[in-house]
Design a protein around this motif. Structure first.
Motif, short mmCIF file in Angstrom:
data_model
loop_
_atom_site.label_atom_id
_atom_site.label_comp_id
_atom_site.label_asym_id
_atom_site.label_seq_id
_atom_site.Cartn_x
_atom_site.Cartn_y
_atom_site.Cartn_z
N PRO A 258 -15.77 20.41 -0.53
CA PRO A 258 -14.36 20.54 -0.93
C PRO A 258 -13.47 20.82 0.26
O PRO A 258 -13.85 21.53 1.20
N LEU A 259 -12.25 20.26 0.22
CA LEU A 259 -11.24 20.47 1.24
C LEU A 259 -10.09 21.28 0.64
O LEU A 259 -9.90 21.29 -0.58
N ALA A 260 -9.33 21.90 1.49
CA ALA A 260 -8.14 22.60 1.02
C ALA A 260 -7.18 21.60 0.39
O ALA A 260 -7.05 20.46 0.84
N ALA A 261 -6.51 22.04 -0.67
CA ALA A 261 -5.55 21.16 -1.35
C ALA A 261 -4.42 20.80 -0.38
O ALA A 261 -4.04 21.57 0.49
N MET A 262 -3.89 19.58 -0.55
CA MET A 262 -2.78 19.11 0.27
C MET A 262 -1.52 19.07 -0.59
O MET A 262 -1.52 18.49 -1.69
N ALA A 263 -0.46 19.70 -0.13
CA ALA A 263 0.79 19.71 -0.88
C ALA A 263 1.43 18.34 -0.85
O ALA A 263 1.44 17.66 0.19
N VAL A 264 1.98 17.93 -1.99
CA VAL A 264 2.72 16.68 -2.08
C VAL A 264 4.16 16.95 -1.68
O VAL A 264 4.76 17.94 -2.09
N LYS A 265 4.71 16.07 -0.88
CA LYS A 265 6.10 16.24 -0.44
C LYS A 265 7.06 16.19 -1.64
O LYS A 265 6.86 15.39 -2.55
N ALA A 266 8.06 17.02 -1.61
CA ALA A 266 9.03 17.05 -2.69
C ALA A 266 9.63 15.67 -2.88
O ALA A 266 10.05 15.01 -1.92
N GLY A 267 9.69 15.22 -4.14
CA GLY A 267 10.27 13.92 -4.45
C GLY A 267 9.32 12.77 -4.33
O GLY A 267 9.66 11.65 -4.71
N ALA A 268 8.09 13.00 -3.78
CA ALA A 268 7.14 11.91 -3.65
C ALA A 268 6.56 11.55 -5.01
O ALA A 268 6.33 12.41 -5.84
N GLN A 269 6.30 10.28 -5.23
CA GLN A 269 5.75 9.81 -6.49
C GLN A 269 4.26 9.60 -6.34
O GLN A 269 3.78 8.99 -5.38
N LEU A 270 3.49 10.11 -7.29
CA LEU A 270 2.05 9.91 -7.27
C LEU A 270 1.72 8.59 -7.93
O LEU A 270 2.24 8.24 -8.98
N ALA A 271 0.81 7.84 -7.28
CA ALA A 271 0.42 6.55 -7.84
C ALA A 271 -0.48 6.75 -9.04
O ALA A 271 -1.30 7.64 -9.09
N GLY A 272 -0.32 5.85 -10.02
CA GLY A 272 -1.16 5.93 -11.19
C GLY A 272 -2.16 4.78 -11.24
O GLY A 272 -2.16 3.93 -10.41
N ALA B 221 0.83 -1.21 0.00
CA ALA B 221 0.00 0.00 0.00
C ALA B 221 0.86 1.26 0.00
O ALA B 221 0.57 2.23 -0.71
N ALA B 222 1.93 1.25 0.78
CA ALA B 222 2.78 2.45 0.91
C ALA B 222 3.39 2.84 -0.43
O ALA B 222 3.58 4.04 -0.70
N ARG B 223 3.71 1.86 -1.27
CA ARG B 223 4.31 2.17 -2.57
C ARG B 223 3.37 2.95 -3.48
O ARG B 223 3.82 3.59 -4.43
N LEU B 224 2.07 2.90 -3.21
CA LEU B 224 1.10 3.57 -4.07
C LEU B 224 0.72 4.96 -3.58
O LEU B 224 -0.10 5.63 -4.22
N LEU B 225 1.32 5.40 -2.49
CA LEU B 225 0.89 6.65 -1.86
C LEU B 225 1.90 7.77 -2.06
O LEU B 225 3.10 7.57 -1.93
N PRO B 226 1.41 8.98 -2.34
CA PRO B 226 2.28 10.16 -2.33
C PRO B 226 2.45 10.66 -0.89
O PRO B 226 1.54 10.54 -0.07
N GLY B 227 3.62 11.20 -0.58
CA GLY B 227 3.78 11.86 0.72
C GLY B 227 2.92 13.12 0.73
O GLY B 227 2.71 13.73 -0.33
N PRO B 228 2.37 13.47 1.86
CA PRO B 228 2.68 13.00 3.22
C PRO B 228 1.79 11.86 3.72
O PRO B 228 1.72 11.62 4.92
N LEU B 229 1.10 11.16 2.80
CA LEU B 229 0.17 10.12 3.22
C LEU B 229 0.91 8.83 3.54
O LEU B 229 1.92 8.50 2.92
#
Length: 247
Positions: free
Chosen positions: A233-247, A25-33
């Motif tokens: 709607p919720l406020a956008a969450m910033a993705v941590k630098a270098g994190a990969q988004l799952a496709g 599961a962790a491999r599919l998640l962008p930081g900070p999740l």
């Protein structure tokens, strides 16, 4: 453009749940999740949603849209300003509605791919199949159940219901890859029932590159029917630098 708050009726929300190895599961998640664990397992699944009367809260119900949709979900947590928060990450959404597909990320939360749905529902059985334009397939059949059997995630219906009610915030990737769009499901009439899965096949969960053999196991299923709900709607969450988004 900020997404509007939407009103709707959740005509059917079928949650088919898998227990998943935390590292898969962790491999599919962008930081900070990070994966939210239940009894040592990550929790993922498919939400098969038929929603009606979807419209901005100020619009009359007669102008609302109705559509069949599918969302693939991973239960997550993250560090918020007031402590740990929980919700779901949605790496993929599909819809039968061209309007929803066009409006996804604009009016509706998250981008949506187009899919052909084949749905048959009776009081004793619900069968849903879909095929997307890019080759994903799904086929699920469920029947009513009077008790929770075979789940390693939840002890009973009440525990499962609380888990999903508490995870009402959903986040998904944006085209830029730098942030996540968020939406929260809100209803004052939360109610789910148990169903037993008779068949379940999903090219998303059956993909060995995404989930190595043995890392994703069907666990349980719940259904919600005919519940009025708002999508906020919720406020956008910033993705941590270098994190990969799952496709």
């Amino acid at each position: 453009m900020r997404q509007p708050r939407l009103s709707s009726v959740v005509e059917r929300r079928l949650l088919v749940n898998y227990r998943v190895a935390p590292d898969a599961a962790a491999r599919l998640l962008p930081g900070p999740l990070r994966p939210q664990l239940v009894r040592g397992h990550a929790v993922a699944g498919i939400c098969l949603l038929r929603v009606g009367s979807v419209r901005p809260t100020w619009a009359p119900a007669v102008l609302g849209l109705r559509s069949e949709n599918a969302a693939y979900r991973i239960a997550v947590e993250w560090d918020g300003p007031d402590g740990v928060e929980s919700g779901v990450y949605i790496p993929r959404r599909d819809t039968a509605s061209r309007i929803t597909a066009w409006a996804g990320g604009r009016v509706f939360p998250g981008e949506h791919g187009l899919a052909d749905f084949d749905v048959h529902e009776t009081p004793d059985r619900t069968c849903i199949a879909l095929a997307t334009r890019d080759g994903h397939t799904l086929n699920v059949t469920v029947e009513p159940a009077d008790e929770l059997r075979g789940s390693d995630l939840f002890a009973d219906l009440a525990e499962a219901s609380r888990f999903f009610q508490d995870g009402a915030k959903g986040f998904s990737a944006t085209p830029s890859g730098r942030s996540l769009h968020g939406v929260q499901l809100h209803t004052d009439a939360w109610h789910v029932e148990l169903v037993q899965v008779r068949t379940a096949a999903s090219s998303f969960f059956d993909d060995p590159d995404r989930f190595p053999p043995g890392s994703a196991t069907l666990d349980s299923a719940l259904v919600m029917r005919n519940v009025p709900a708002d999508w906020r709607p919720l406020a956008a969450m910033a993705v941590k630098a270098g994190a990969q988004l799952a496709g």
